[in-house]
Design a protein around this motif. Structure first.
Motif, PDB file in Angstrom:
ATOM      1  N   LEU A   1      45.348  17.691   1.358  1.00 54.57           N
ATOM      2  CA  LEU A   1      46.193  18.018   2.509  1.00 54.57           C
ATOM      3  C   LEU A   1      47.372  18.831   2.011  1.00 54.57           C
ATOM      4  N   ARG A   2      47.390  20.105   2.391  1.00 57.18           N
ATOM      5  CA  ARG A   2      48.425  21.041   1.939  1.00 57.18           C
ATOM      6  C   ARG A   2      49.353  21.379   3.095  1.00 57.18           C
ATOM      7  N   HIS A   3      50.648  21.501   2.803  1.00 59.12           N
ATOM      8  CA  HIS A   3      51.638  21.772   3.846  1.00 59.12           C
ATOM      9  C   HIS A   3      52.251  23.154   3.747  1.00 59.12           C
TER      10      HIS A   3
ATOM     11  N   PRO B   1      49.434  22.026   8.736  1.00 54.72           N
ATOM     12  CA  PRO B   1      50.123  22.567   9.904  1.00 54.72           C
ATOM     13  C   PRO B   1      49.231  23.340  10.863  1.00 54.72           C
ATOM     14  N   SER B   2      48.099  23.844  10.395  1.00 54.39           N
ATOM     15  CA  SER B   2      47.246  24.663  11.259  1.00 54.39           C
ATOM     16  C   SER B   2      45.871  24.042  11.497  1.00 54.39           C
ATOM     17  N   THR B   3      45.714  22.772  11.135  1.00 55.44           N
ATOM     18  CA  THR B   3      44.432  22.085  11.283  1.00 55.44           C
ATOM     19  C   THR B   3      44.620  20.839  12.141  1.00 55.44           C
ATOM     20  N   ASP B   4      43.618  20.498  12.918  1.00 53.76           N
ATOM     21  CA  ASP B   4      43.659  19.244  13.673  1.00 53.76           C
ATOM     22  C   ASP B   4      43.313  18.113  12.715  1.00 53.76           C
ATOM     23  N   VAL B   5      44.325  17.563  12.079  1.00 50.47           N
ATOM     24  CA  VAL B   5      44.119  16.501  11.094  1.00 50.47           C
ATOM     25  C   VAL B   5      43.483  15.278  11.749  1.00 50.47           C
TER      26      VAL B   5
ATOM     27  N   ILE C   1      52.977  25.511  -2.165  1.00 48.52           N
ATOM     28  CA  ILE C   1      52.992  24.181  -2.783  1.00 48.52           C
ATOM     29  C   ILE C   1      51.551  23.694  -2.813  1.00 48.52           C
ATOM     30  N   GLY C   2      50.784  24.307  -3.706  1.00 51.20           N
ATOM     31  CA  GLY C   2      49.358  24.060  -3.741  1.00 51.20           C
ATOM     32  C   GLY C   2      48.937  23.040  -4.782  1.00 51.20           C
ATOM     33  N   LEU C   3      47.638  22.981  -5.007  1.00 47.66           N
ATOM     34  CA  LEU C   3      47.053  22.005  -5.921  1.00 47.66           C
ATOM     35  C   LEU C   3      47.361  22.338  -7.380  1.00 47.66           C
ATOM     36  N   GLY C   4      47.536  23.622  -7.672  1.00 49.11           N
ATOM     37  CA  GLY C   4      47.949  24.040  -9.012  1.00 49.11           C
ATOM     38  C   GLY C   4      47.034  23.525 -10.097  1.00 49.11           C
TER      39      GLY C   4
ATOM     40  N   GLY D   1      55.870  19.435   0.416  1.00 45.92           N
ATOM     41  CA  GLY D   1      56.227  20.346   1.493  1.00 45.92           C
ATOM     42  C   GLY D   1      57.693  20.235   1.829  1.00 45.92           C
ATOM     43  N   ASP D   2      58.182  21.200   2.600  1.00 41.32           N
ATOM     44  CA  ASP D   2      59.580  21.178   3.045  1.00 41.32           C
ATOM     45  C   ASP D   2      59.827  20.120   4.109  1.00 41.32           C
ATOM     46  N   GLU D   3      58.782  19.676   4.784  1.00 40.49           N
ATOM     47  CA  GLU D   3      58.936  18.683   5.836  1.00 40.49           C
ATOM     48  C   GLU D   3      59.422  17.355   5.257  1.00 40.49           C
TER      49      GLU D   3
END
Length: 260
Positions: A27-29, A55-59, A33-36, A75-77
């Motif tokens: 789950l990426r936000h 943010p763009s997927t229906d989780v 800020i990825g898996l790296g 994430g910034d959230e």
């Protein structure tokens, strides 16, 4: 790679071994800020990585128990901003279902905070951001956990939120500024406040995106670049060792369950 897991049947996150059908849902936000460097370790342990941009997927449409592992990135959230970011509430519901099933979860920064909230703890804004290449100190429990690989190894911190330690978990690492740096439950749940995933590319992207705030903390882009050169190789090795040991624990747990 990105694909959906809507309605998929799965193993219920039992942590099976080998390369047959293992899936890690990430789950990426934020694309920055990825898996790296966590990605190669997952793949080396036989996991197919499925990245979902929350943010763009229906989780809420994802099957919470289909993946063998869920990885929740930063994430910034803030975990308490579910009204502002409704997908965070969907993530918490997904995590609740996995926690109830004791299905493996690995959380990083915001991911750790979301896990703390899922487990009933308060998440809140800290008094001052923790930023830079800093050490965490494993606790007694952490010294026999995968977090032990970061003992004496500076790692990236870049966060302003904190959380109370949830009931029923073990504190695995601490730091002078933020008491709760890592926690876990058995072999199946591990959460870290710091950033083991940071590669050279991610580090540079963060400096471009958020470097203007560094002087407030007595830092500069140039200093952090120098520290990346000095500390990056050891941090990368510690990251691979931490995640690798955690995944080996999941495999052993899965094998024990199958033989029971």
């Amino acid at each position: 790679m990105t694909r959906g897991l809507s309605g998929a049947g799965g193993t219920g996150g039992t942590g099976t071994t080998g390369g047959a059908g293992l899936t890690a849902l990430v789950l990426r936000h934020d694309s920055a800020i990825g898996l790296g460097n966590l990605g190669p370790t997952l793949e080396a342990h036989g996991y197919e990585v499925v990245t979902v941009d929350a943010p763009s997927t229906d989780v809420s449409a994802l099957d919470a128990l289909a993946p063998d592992l869920v990885v929740v990135l930063g994430g910034d959230e803030a975990a308490y901003e579910t009204d502002r970011y409704p997908y965070l509430a969907d993530e918490i519901r997904l995590l609740e279902m996995r926690v109830a099933a004791e299905a493996p979860i690995f959380g990083v920064c915001l991911g750790a905070q979301l896990l703390a909230k899922t487990l009933g703890a308060r998440v809140y804004q800290g008094p001052r951001k923790e930023v830079g290449w800093l050490e965490v100190e494993p606790t007694e429990a952490g010294a026999v956990s995968p977090v032990r690989h970061f003992a004496g190894v500076p790692t990236v911190q870049w966060h302003g939120d904190s959380f109370e330690l949830p009931d029923g978990v073990e504190r695995l690492a601490t730091s002078p500024q933020y008491e709760n740096q890592a926690f876990g439950i058995g072999e199946w749940l591990l959460a870290v406040q710091f950033h083991p995933e940071v590669t050279d590319e991610i580090h540079e992207e963060w400096l471009r995106a958020w470097g203007d705030e560094l002087p407030e903390y007595g830092l500069s882009r140039e200093r952090l670049r120098d520290e990346r050169v000095a500390f990056g190789p050891a941090a990368n090795a510690a990251s691979a060792a931490l995640l690798g040991e955690y995944l080996e624990g999941l495999a052993a747990r899965g094998a024990a369950r199958r033989s029971a």
